[in-house]
Write a protein that holds these residues in place. Structure first.
Motif, PDB file in Angstrom:
ATOM      1  N   ALA A 279       0.824  -1.207   0.000  1.00 18.30           N
ATOM      2  CA  ALA A 279       0.000   0.000   0.000  1.00 18.30           C
ATOM      3  C   ALA A 279       0.855   1.253   0.000  1.00 18.30           C
ATOM      4  CB  ALA A 279      -0.939  -0.005   1.209  1.00 18.30           C
ATOM      5  N   LEU A 280       1.955   1.227   0.770  1.00 20.42           N
ATOM      6  CA  LEU A 280       2.829   2.395   0.829  1.00 20.42           C
ATOM      7  C   LEU A 280       3.494   2.653  -0.516  1.00 20.42           C
ATOM      8  CD1 LEU A 280       4.302   4.651   2.284  1.00 20.42           C
ATOM      9  CD2 LEU A 280       5.972   2.973   3.093  1.00 20.42           C
ATOM     10  N   VAL A 281       4.061   1.605  -1.126  1.00 15.38           N
ATOM     11  CA  VAL A 281       4.746   1.789  -2.411  1.00 15.38           C
ATOM     12  C   VAL A 281       3.750   2.193  -3.485  1.00 15.38           C
ATOM     13  CG1 VAL A 281       6.092   0.641  -4.212  1.00 15.38           C
ATOM     14  CG2 VAL A 281       6.624   0.234  -1.796  1.00 15.38           C
ATOM     15  N   HIS A 282       2.576   1.591  -3.486  1.00 14.19           N
ATOM     16  CA  HIS A 282       1.563   1.971  -4.471  1.00 14.19           C
ATOM     17  C   HIS A 282       1.148   3.426  -4.300  1.00 14.19           C
ATOM     18  CE1 HIS A 282       0.169  -2.456  -5.235  1.00 14.19           C
ATOM     19  NE2 HIS A 282       1.406  -2.220  -5.637  1.00 14.19           N
ATOM     20  N   ALA A 283       1.027   3.867  -3.049  1.00 13.84           N
ATOM     21  CA  ALA A 283       0.672   5.273  -2.809  1.00 13.84           C
ATOM     22  C   ALA A 283       1.759   6.200  -3.313  1.00 13.84           C
ATOM     23  CB  ALA A 283       0.427   5.498  -1.321  1.00 13.84           C
ATOM     24  N   ARG A 284       3.011   5.824  -3.082  1.00 12.70           N
ATOM     25  CA  ARG A 284       4.117   6.661  -3.556  1.00 12.70           C
ATOM     26  C   ARG A 284       4.163   6.660  -5.090  1.00 12.70           C
ATOM     27  NH1 ARG A 284       3.247   8.540   0.433  1.00 12.70           N
ATOM     28  NH2 ARG A 284       4.466   8.452   2.368  1.00 12.70           N
ATOM     29  N   LEU A 285       3.898   5.534  -5.711  1.00 15.36           N
ATOM     30  CA  LEU A 285       3.870   5.489  -7.174  1.00 15.36           C
ATOM     31  C   LEU A 285       2.717   6.327  -7.717  1.00 15.36           C
ATOM     32  CD1 LEU A 285       4.686   1.712  -7.713  1.00 15.36           C
ATOM     33  CD2 LEU A 285       6.097   3.628  -8.484  1.00 15.36           C
ATOM     34  N   ASP A 286       1.576   6.315  -7.042  1.00 13.71           N
ATOM     35  CA  ASP A 286       0.464   7.173  -7.457  1.00 13.71           C
ATOM     36  C   ASP A 286       0.878   8.638  -7.445  1.00 13.71           C
ATOM     37  OD1 ASP A 286      -1.338   5.124  -7.877  1.00 13.71           O
ATOM     38  OD2 ASP A 286      -2.204   5.233  -5.864  1.00 13.71           O
TER      39      ASP A 286
ATOM     40  N   TRP B  35       0.817  -2.598  -9.354  1.00 10.46           N
ATOM     41  CA  TRP B  35       0.295  -1.216  -9.355  1.00 10.46           C
ATOM     42  C   TRP B  35      -0.107  -0.765 -10.752  1.00 10.46           C
ATOM     43  CZ3 TRP B  35       3.017   2.677 -12.014  1.00 10.46           C
ATOM     44  CH2 TRP B  35       2.524   3.975 -11.862  1.00 10.46           C
ATOM     45  N   ALA B  36       0.456  -1.353 -11.785  1.00  9.95           N
ATOM     46  CA  ALA B  36       0.448  -0.802 -13.147  1.00  9.95           C
ATOM     47  C   ALA B  36      -0.926  -0.399 -13.650  1.00  9.95           C
ATOM     48  CB  ALA B  36       1.081  -1.791 -14.111  1.00  9.95           C
ATOM     49  N   ALA B  37      -1.963  -1.209 -13.446  1.00  7.22           N
ATOM     50  CA  ALA B  37      -3.341  -0.867 -13.844  1.00  7.22           C
ATOM     51  C   ALA B  37      -3.419  -0.389 -15.294  1.00  7.22           C
ATOM     52  CB  ALA B  37      -3.907   0.189 -12.895  1.00  7.22           C
ATOM     53  N   GLY B  38      -2.888  -1.189 -16.204  1.00 11.59           N
ATOM     54  CA  GLY B  38      -2.969  -0.854 -17.617  1.00 11.59           C
ATOM     55  C   GLY B  38      -1.837  -0.015 -18.150  1.00 11.59           C
ATOM     56  N   ARG B  39      -0.981   0.507 -17.297  1.00  7.92           N
ATOM     57  CA  ARG B  39       0.179   1.270 -17.765  1.00  7.92           C
ATOM     58  C   ARG B  39       1.197   0.335 -18.410  1.00  7.92           C
ATOM     59  NH1 ARG B  39      -1.258   3.171 -12.815  1.00  7.92           N
ATOM     60  NH2 ARG B  39      -1.730   5.396 -12.610  1.00  7.92           N
ATOM     61  N   ARG B  40       1.951   0.868 -19.331  1.00 13.76           N
ATOM     62  CA  ARG B  40       3.007   0.091 -19.986  1.00 13.76           C
ATOM     63  C   ARG B  40       4.236   0.086 -19.082  1.00 13.76           C
ATOM     64  NH1 ARG B  40       6.997   1.558 -23.868  1.00 13.76           N
ATOM     65  NH2 ARG B  40       6.099   3.672 -23.901  1.00 13.76           N
ATOM     66  N   ILE B  41       4.650  -1.096 -18.634  1.00 17.16           N
ATOM     67  CA  ILE B  41       5.800  -1.237 -17.748  1.00 17.16           C
ATOM     68  C   ILE B  41       6.894  -2.003 -18.479  1.00 17.16           C
ATOM     69  CG2 ILE B  41       6.639  -2.092 -15.521  1.00 17.16           C
ATOM     70  CD1 ILE B  41       4.507   0.111 -15.306  1.00 17.16           C
ATOM     71  N   MET B  42       8.120  -1.483 -18.431  1.00 17.80           N
ATOM     72  CA  MET B  42       9.269  -2.161 -19.033  1.00 17.80           C
ATOM     73  C   MET B  42      10.382  -2.246 -18.002  1.00 17.80           C
ATOM     74  SD  MET B  42       9.327  -0.496 -22.874  1.00 17.80           S
ATOM     75  CE  MET B  42      10.445  -1.770 -23.486  1.00 17.80           C
ATOM     76  N   VAL B  43      11.194  -3.287 -18.108  1.00 15.57           N
ATOM     77  CA  VAL B  43      12.243  -3.565 -17.123  1.00 15.57           C
ATOM     78  C   VAL B  43      13.592  -3.625 -17.830  1.00 15.57           C
ATOM     79  CG1 VAL B  43      13.063  -5.197 -15.365  1.00 15.57           C
ATOM     80  CG2 VAL B  43      10.593  -4.881 -15.740  1.00 15.57           C
ATOM     81  N   ALA B  44      14.621  -3.116 -17.166  1.00 12.85           N
ATOM     82  CA  ALA B  44      15.987  -3.196 -17.715  1.00 12.85           C
ATOM     83  C   ALA B  44      16.961  -3.571 -16.614  1.00 12.85           C
ATOM     84  CB  ALA B  44      16.401  -1.877 -18.349  1.00 12.85           C
ATOM     85  N   THR B  45      17.958  -4.347 -16.985  1.00  9.03           N
ATOM     86  CA  THR B  45      19.047  -4.728 -16.084  1.00  9.03           C
ATOM     87  C   THR B  45      20.361  -4.356 -16.748  1.00  9.03           C
ATOM     88  OG1 THR B  45      17.774  -6.603 -15.232  1.00  9.03           O
ATOM     89  CG2 THR B  45      20.155  -6.631 -14.852  1.00  9.03           C
ATOM     90  N   VAL B  46      21.223  -3.681 -16.018  1.00  6.91           N
ATOM     91  CA  VAL B  46      22.537  -3.324 -16.542  1.00  6.91           C
ATOM     92  C   VAL B  46      23.534  -4.408 -16.155  1.00  6.91           C
ATOM     93  CG1 VAL B  46      24.428  -1.658 -16.482  1.00  6.91           C
ATOM     94  CG2 VAL B  46      22.051  -0.853 -16.445  1.00  6.91           C
ATOM     95  N   ASP B  47      24.186  -4.974 -17.146  1.00  9.60           N
ATOM     96  CA  ASP B  47      25.264  -5.948 -16.927  1.00  9.60           C
ATOM     97  C   ASP B  47      26.583  -5.200 -17.023  1.00  9.60           C
ATOM     98  OD1 ASP B  47      27.037  -8.013 -16.815  1.00  9.60           O
ATOM     99  OD2 ASP B  47      26.494  -8.888 -18.757  1.00  9.60           O
ATOM    100  N   HIS B  48      27.199  -4.962 -15.867  1.00 11.20           N
ATOM    101  CA  HIS B  48      28.468  -4.234 -15.844  1.00 11.20           C
ATOM    102  C   HIS B  48      29.647  -5.115 -16.257  1.00 11.20           C
ATOM    103  CE1 HIS B  48      25.964  -1.842 -13.011  1.00 11.20           C
ATOM    104  NE2 HIS B  48      26.574  -0.841 -13.605  1.00 11.20           N
ATOM    105  N   GLY B  49      29.445  -6.431 -16.243  1.00 14.45           N
ATOM    106  CA  GLY B  49      30.531  -7.332 -16.617  1.00 14.45           C
ATOM    107  C   GLY B  49      31.662  -7.359 -15.611  1.00 14.45           C
ATOM    108  N   LEU B  50      31.388  -6.994 -14.363  1.00 11.46           N
ATOM    109  CA  LEU B  50      32.444  -6.923 -13.351  1.00 11.46           C
ATOM    110  C   LEU B  50      32.643  -8.258 -12.630  1.00 11.46           C
ATOM    111  CD1 LEU B  50      31.685  -3.429 -11.794  1.00 11.46           C
ATOM    112  CD2 LEU B  50      33.350  -4.022 -13.560  1.00 11.46           C
ATOM    113  N   ARG B  51      31.682  -9.179 -12.798  1.00  8.74           N
ATOM    114  CA  ARG B  51      31.797 -10.511 -12.193  1.00  8.74           C
ATOM    115  C   ARG B  51      31.460 -11.563 -13.247  1.00  8.74           C
ATOM    116  NH1 ARG B  51      27.965 -11.396  -9.083  1.00  8.74           N
ATOM    117  NH2 ARG B  51      26.752  -9.480  -9.289  1.00  8.74           N
TER     118      ARG B  51
END
Length: 411
Positions: free
Chosen positions: A10-17, A46-62
């Motif tokens: 609820a807290l995170v959803h409120a902050r995202l709102d 939380w998305a409720a129809g919003r377009r959500i995309m995810v990205a991960t950065v591979d630094h190649g350090l390990r």
């Protein structure tokens, strides 16, 4: 509302709102650690129809960093979220500080990814622990109000809006949330490496039993003080004029302001001119401010401050512009030039070509004109589009008054 007074969702959803409720799309940066994995799941619910995309950065350090990024991709796919792995090419790093280079690369890669996908903002998984650790680290470096205010929930930087909806939640509460839902995350072994200052601070806080939430609350109080100072910087600059990639400020606005507001005006104006992500060093700013208040011209990190009767003109230092490498569209991080043909480049006009332009009629000073962009074929100057009308070429400053306000507000 605190994290202890309601459930985490609820807290995170409120902050995202509050932060992103009006956005049709949102990016989420997910490393695979517990904080960002929890964020990805809460954004998805939380998305409720919003377009959500995810990205991960591979630094190649390990050696297993790619496998970890692919594990995030599988989790995202299971929730129906598009995922992209962004790979850091380490030869692009120049500073010699590996962690700083990695952080800068991560932000740049994420920002470009978001812009390429029409995402107006990126959510990050920073927590109350990150706030507390950052405050202690900056306190140890003698930071002022800006540094001790630590991270803001909303921040504009690198042409992107960054959102931190979990700053009120501790890392342990997020781990408990994940375990209750039998969700997996990756523990980065570097989080135990005491070669890193943050790890040492984290372990020290745990050993002393200091309250993470109390320290994070102190950071929040300092941010409120910082916000008040920001308000008065904007008030002092209300009559400033922005044109020709330069800024004119009534001198009385600077002279009548308290010293901290004066310092902030110089910091913000220097960054507005150069577009640099970090401000000049404090000692250099103090010296420049003393010179300006004494009525003397002074340069600071490639910016020229020129007191002129009743106003202060802030512009690019001509020598710095002359050092800027040739470019083909965006030049000196200040101007966009359109209409170039193949083989043509942009460099500073310089003093030798002034006679062929209408710089006085355009309201440029001598220094501004020298530092303005010109189109060249090899060594021959063929147009100065900022100084005279041209049917083919056009020059537009990269930053406006709106960008100055945004820069003052950003932390």
């Amino acid at each position: 509302m605190s994290a202890g007074a309601c459930d985490i969702d609820a807290l995170v959803h409120a902050r995202l709102d509050q932060m992103a409720g009006d956005l049709p799309a949102l990016g989420v940066a997910v490393s695979g650690g517990g904080d960002s994995i929890a964020l990805m799941h809460m954004v998805a619910t939380w998305a409720a129809g919003r377009r959500i995309m995810v990205a991960t950065v591979d630094h190649g350090l390990r050696s297993n960093s790619r496998a970890e990024a692919e594990a995030v991709a599988r989790q995202a796919a299971a929730m129906g979220l598009p995922h992209r792995i962004l790979t850091w090419q380490r030869e692009e790093a120049f500073s010699g500080n590996l962690m700083a280079d990695a952080r800068n690369a991560r932000l740049q890669l994420l920002s470009q990814w978001a812009r390429d996908n029409d995402l107006a903002a990126i959510a990050l998984g920073h927590t109350a622990d990150d706030q507390a650790e950052t405050l202690i680290m900056r306190l140890n470096r003698g930071a002022g109000v800006d540094g001790l205010g630590a991270m803001s929930a909303r921040r504009h930087a690198r042409e992107m809006l960054w959102l931190r909806p979990m700053l009120e939640i501790t890392r342990q509460r997020l781990r408990d949330w994940l375990q209750a839902r039998q969700l997996d995350w990756i523990d980065d072994p570097s989080n135990d490496n005491e070669d890193f200052e943050r790890v040492r601070v984290r372990k020290s806080l745990k050993a002393t039993g200091w309250s993470i939430t109390a320290i994070a609350d102190s950071a929040a109080h300092l941010r409120e003080a910082r916000d008040a100072l920001t308000h008065y910087v904007l008030q002092a600059c209300a009559e400033a004029r922005f044109a020709q990639a330069s800024m004119d400020l009534p001198l009385t606005a600077l002279q009548d302001a308290p010293s901290e507001i004066q310092r902030r005006i110089l910091l913000a104006s220097a960054r507005w001119i150069t577009g640099q992500p970090y401000p000049p060093r404090r000692a250099g700013v103090a010296n420049a401010l003393a010179a300006v208040l004494a009525g003397r011209r002074v340069t600071l990190d490639g910016v020229l401050f020129h007191p002129r009767r009743d106003h202060l003109r802030i512009m690019r230092e001509p020598a710095a512009a002359l050092r800027a490498p040739p470019a083909q569209e965006l030049w000196d991080n200040r101007w966009r030039i359109t209409g170039l043909a193949p083989g043509q480049t942009i460099s500073a006009l310089g003093p030798d070509n002034l006679a062929d332009t209408d710089w006085r009629d355009r309201g440029f000073s001598h220094d501004q004109a020298i530092a303005s962009p010109a189109v060249y074929e090899e060594t021959r100057m063929i147009a100065a589009p900022a100084l005279q009308h041209h049917d083919i070429y056009a020059a537009t400053p990269l930053r406006t008054a709106t960008d100055f306000r945004r820069l003052v507000l950003a932390h």
